[in-house]
Scaffold this active site. Structure first.
Site, mmCIF file in Angstrom:
data_model
loop_
_atom_site.group_PDB
_atom_site.id
_atom_site.type_symbol
_atom_site.label_atom_id
_atom_site.label_comp_id
_atom_site.label_asym_id
_atom_site.label_seq_id
_atom_site.Cartn_x
_atom_site.Cartn_y
_atom_site.Cartn_z
ATOM 1 C CG LEU A 13 44.219 38.668 37.383
ATOM 2 C CD1 LEU A 13 44.087 38.654 38.730
ATOM 3 C CD2 LEU A 13 45.593 37.957 37.004
ATOM 4 C CE LYS A 115 22.309 28.770 47.810
ATOM 5 N NZ LYS A 115 21.064 29.546 48.367
ATOM 6 C CB SER A 133 39.128 38.865 47.428
ATOM 7 O OG SER A 133 38.937 40.144 48.226
ATOM 8 C CE1 TYR A 147 36.406 45.232 42.748
ATOM 9 C CE2 TYR A 147 38.358 45.816 43.898
ATOM 10 C CZ TYR A 147 37.735 44.947 42.981
ATOM 11 O OH TYR A 147 38.287 44.218 42.380
ATOM 12 C CE LYS A 151 36.713 41.704 43.915
ATOM 13 N NZ LYS A 151 36.083 40.340 43.075
#
Length: 276
Positions: A13, A115, A133, A147, A151
């Site tokens: 992705l 941050k 996520s 996992y 997430k």
């Protein structure tokens, strides 16, 4: 023209996101632990792409990448925290070092990038942070507890962040993809080395050697990328975006199951306050 910084662009992705944003003429900082795997994107788009090495567990690399992006393009408008990998193990099977690496990558790596870009976004009073996520955070399948945990942590962090930065003109979004035809269930999936026989019929069914969906997932990465861009560019970006029919279906099933459980125990839940 906006500038996107996307982590984990070598495959899957992340690469689809980078390709789609570049195709629309925007600036993209494409990153990967091995920068040679994303150099082709920069070579194909010399004016709009910058390839950088980035291991999200390394604070120095995070700081250097953000600085280089700002020096090249002036500002980071959109951060997409996509870097990560899968890990399958029954909770009891999980190796301490593997679990620590998983949290270091998904949770603390995401936090480092957030941050790092926020000071610039606060100064400009604009920006979008997208944290990838998984529907696994919602359904928590057996064998994917760790996992799902990382997430879920990313989601909780992002939903609080959204409330903190909304008044500053910054959007924060969680994306829950379902199954997409990437290498997530192949090269990007790790698992506990030593299975425990008692979990063979639960967590054991989801070990890599039993995976039958790799390469046949219904999700199209290119369409996911187009959907993400549409959401980011909308006037009111969603705080949670589901990608895929399987994600939408499983999300609703999980909500219904949770509602049923809450209803069943509501009387006991409401019995714990002091009497007036």
């Amino acid at each position: 023209m906006t500038t996107w910084l996307i982590t984990g662009c070598s495959t899957g992705l992340g690469r689809a996101f980078a390709e789609a944003v570049l195709a629309r003429g925007h600036h993209v900082v494409v990153t990967a632990r091995d920068v040679s795997r994303v150099q082709d994107l920069a070579d194909a788009h010399p004016d709009t792409a910058l390839a950088l090495p980035l291991d999200v567990t390394d604070q120095e690399q995070v700081s250097a990448a953000v600085m280089a992006a700002q020096e090249r393009f002036g500002a980071i408008d959109v951060l997409v925290n996509n870097a990560g990998y899968g890990y399958r193990a029954a909770v009891e099977e999980g190796e301490d070092d593997a679990v620590q690496r998983l949290f270091e990558t998904h949770v603390f790596g995401t936090t480092r990038l957030v941050k790092a870009v926020l000071p610039g976004m606060r100064e400009r009073r604009s920006g979008t942070i997208v944290n990838i996520s998984s529907i696994g955070a919602r359904v928590s399948p057996e064998g994917s507890g760790y996992y799902a945990a990382v997430k879920a942590a990313v989601e909780a962090l992002t939903l609080s962040l959204r409330k903190e930065v909304a008044s500053l003109g910054i959007a924060a979004m969680v994306v829950e993809p379902g199954g997409f035809r990437t290498d997530f269930a192949g090269r990007s999936l790790t698992q506990a080395a030593v299975p425990i026989a008692d979990y063979a019929d639960t967590a054991g069914r989801r070990r890599k050697e039993h995976d039958t969906v790799h390469g046949t997932q219904k999700g199209d990465p290119a369409r996911a990328a187009a959907a993400l861009i549409e959401a980011v560019e909308s006037k009111e970006p969603p705080f949670m975006l589901l990608l895929g029919n399987d994600s939408s279906d499983e999300f609703r099933k999980a909500l219904d199951a949770l509602r049923t459980e809450v209803d069943a125990w509501e009387k006991l839940s409401r019995s714990t306050d002091f009497d007036e």
